[in-house]
Design an enzyme around this catalytic site. Structure first.
Site, PDB file in Angstrom:
ATOM      1  N   HIS A  44      63.727  40.647  51.398  1.00 22.61           N
ATOM      2  CA  HIS A  44      64.294  41.256  50.039  1.00 22.61           C
ATOM      3  C   HIS A  44      63.766  40.506  48.767  1.00 22.61           C
ATOM      4  CE1 HIS A  44      66.720  43.050  47.211  1.00 22.61           C
ATOM      5  NE2 HIS A  44      67.572  43.456  48.207  1.00 22.61           N
TER       6      HIS A  44
ATOM      7  N   GLU B 238      33.978  48.500  48.014  1.00 33.12           N
ATOM      8  CA  GLU B 238      33.602  47.198  47.330  1.00 33.12           C
ATOM      9  C   GLU B 238      33.351  46.383  48.482  1.00 33.12           C
ATOM     10  OE1 GLU B 238      36.936  45.287  45.419  1.00 33.12           O
ATOM     11  OE2 GLU B 238      38.275  46.071  46.735  1.00 33.12           O
TER      12      GLU B 238
ATOM     13  N   LYS C 158      46.139  42.811  42.187  1.00 35.93           N
ATOM     14  CA  LYS C 158      45.290  41.313  42.862  1.00 35.93           C
ATOM     15  C   LYS C 158      46.397  40.689  43.320  1.00 35.93           C
ATOM     16  CE  LYS C 158      41.712  38.225  41.301  1.00 35.93           C
ATOM     17  NZ  LYS C 158      40.879  38.311  42.538  1.00 35.93           N
TER      18      LYS C 158
ATOM     19  N   ARG D 214      45.595  42.120  33.339  1.00 31.24           N
ATOM     20  CA  ARG D 214      45.517  42.453  34.976  1.00 31.24           C
ATOM     21  C   ARG D 214      46.712  41.729  35.579  1.00 31.24           C
ATOM     22  NH1 ARG D 214      39.913  42.377  38.201  1.00 31.24           N
ATOM     23  NH2 ARG D 214      40.389  39.961  38.328  1.00 31.24           N
TER      24      ARG D 214
HETATM   25  N1  PMP Z   1      37.030  43.145  44.484  1.00 24.57           N
HETATM   26  C1  PMP Z   1      37.563  41.983  44.979  1.00 24.57           C
HETATM   27  C2  PMP Z   1      38.415  42.402  46.262  1.00 24.57           C
HETATM   28  C3  PMP Z   1      37.816  40.583  44.327  1.00 24.57           C
HETATM   29  O1  PMP Z   1      38.603  39.778  45.129  1.00 24.57           O
HETATM   30  C4  PMP Z   1      37.294  40.366  43.051  1.00 24.57           C
HETATM   31  C5  PMP Z   1      37.356  38.947  42.632  1.00 24.57           C
HETATM   32  N2  PMP Z   1      38.395  38.537  41.875  1.00 24.57           N
HETATM   33  C6  PMP Z   1      36.334  41.446  42.773  1.00 24.57           C
HETATM   34  C7  PMP Z   1      36.448  42.649  43.333  1.00 24.57           C
HETATM   35  C8  PMP Z   1      35.580  41.182  41.249  1.00 24.57           C
HETATM   36  O2  PMP Z   1      36.637  41.192  40.276  1.00 24.57           O
HETATM   37  P1  PMP Z   1      36.480  40.338  39.073  1.00 24.57           P
HETATM   38  O3  PMP Z   1      35.014  40.770  38.561  1.00 24.57           O
HETATM   39  O4  PMP Z   1      37.538  40.648  37.887  1.00 24.57           O
HETATM   40  O5  PMP Z   1      36.579  38.729  39.548  1.00 24.57           O
END
Ligand code: PMP
Length: 314
Positions: A126, A207, A174, A75
């Protein structure tokens, strides 16, 4: 000392990453060197700092094993590629350094943060004027949410602020730019809770600020489709593909309006730091009975059992 992955979610001093501070005995991997926390610094010209130009991962260590390490590595390399950041190290080098960070710091249970920044450059935006991206790895202890929250559930709100649209900055990246989540989290904090449900600009549930969301109705579990715009949570995937099926549940991905979340029998959240946690109320109104429901409870316990007994590294 605590570290938490709940980038936007945890507000408790004990689990907030902002409160995390590595102990002085920790060794941080910074661009190939092992350094004490006091020497683990990046340049004020680093675009990770100047513009949030970079990406990261938060990963758990359970019982001496790194949970889903390869998936997290994939990821972060995927996030890097989507922002056209070329990591200075190969995936194998980062994997080896991550394992070594756990070993050197003597951790059997804890948390790892891997960060790639664009590196030091000029003051302009940049990105390709930054000659070399930077990478660092922190491995530290983690303090979990109070146990009562896993039993009693967690109150949440629905944020007014929508999740940033995929077309603007795909939330599956991320990235180091978490201000969209942070501003929604401020709404939660102002309301006296720790987490906020975020809708997308079409009003569908996406989410939470640092967790993915699931709904239980009449014994069926469902979760928003990734097309809603979300981080593709690794805990979410684990729950969908391994945990729930091991208990005989199938999880459906589809669109969710906020009303069906409010009127669900159970709602639970998933994330690296949170694991699986039930929601007790939304905007002050109880979800279901207002207690953590039976299916969520089953998942919370099974998650703990599976990760601690049999931490799967892939
Ligand atoms: N959504 C967001 C915006 C997050 O920051 C996270 C935590 N990293 C999650 C969902 C959950 O993802 P994960 O299970 O990969 O930690």
């Amino acid at each position: 000392m605590t570290t938490s992955d709940r980038e936007p979610t945890a507000t408790m001093a004990t689990t907030d990453e902002a409160s995390a501070s590595a102990t002085n005995t920790r060794e941080i991997w910074l661009d190939g060197q092992w350094v004490p926390p006091s020497a683990a610094t990046v340049s004020v010209f680093d675009h990770g700092l100047l513009y949030g130009d970079g990406c990261f991962e938060g990963i758990r260590i359970y019982n001496g094993r790194i949970f889903k390490l390869k998936t997290h590595l994939q990821r972060i390399y995927d996030s890097a590629s989507r922002i056209r950041l070329e990591p200075a190290y190969t995936i194998d080098e980062i994997e080896a350094a991550t394992r070594e960070a756990v070993r050197r710091n003597g951790l059997t249970d804890g948390y790892i943060r891997i960060v790639f920044t664009r590196g030091a450059g000029t003051l302009g935006l940049h990105p390709f004027h930054c000659p070399r991206s930077s990478a660092f790895i922190i491995a530290d202890d983690i303090t979990l949410y109070p146990e009562e929250m896993y039993v009693e559930g967690m109150p949440v709100i629905v944020a007014d602020r929508p999740r940033i649209p995929i077309a603007c900055l795909d939330p599956k990246i991320k990235s180091l730019n978490y201000l969209n989540n942070i501003l929604a989290k401020v709404e939660a904090i102002d309301a006296g809770v720790l987490e906020a449900i975020m809708l997308n600009i079409d009003g569908d549930v996406a989410e939470c600020t640092g967790d993915n969301i699931f709904v239980v109705k009449d014994g069926h579990i469902s979760t928003p489709d990734p097309a809603a715009g979300m981080l593709h949570g690794i805990t979410r995937r684990f729950v969908m593909d391994e945990l729930a099926p091991s208990l005989g549940y199938e999880i459906e991905e589809r669109r969710h309006g906020i009303e069906e979340v409010r009127t669900a029998d159970e709602v639970f959240l998933t994330g690296t730091a949170a694991e699986v946690i039930g929601v007790s109320s939304i905007d002050g109104k109880p979800v279901g009975s207002g207690k953590v429901g039976p299916i969520t409870t089953e998942l919370v316990h099974a998650f703990r059992r599976l990760t601690r007994e049999n931490a799967c590294e892939n």
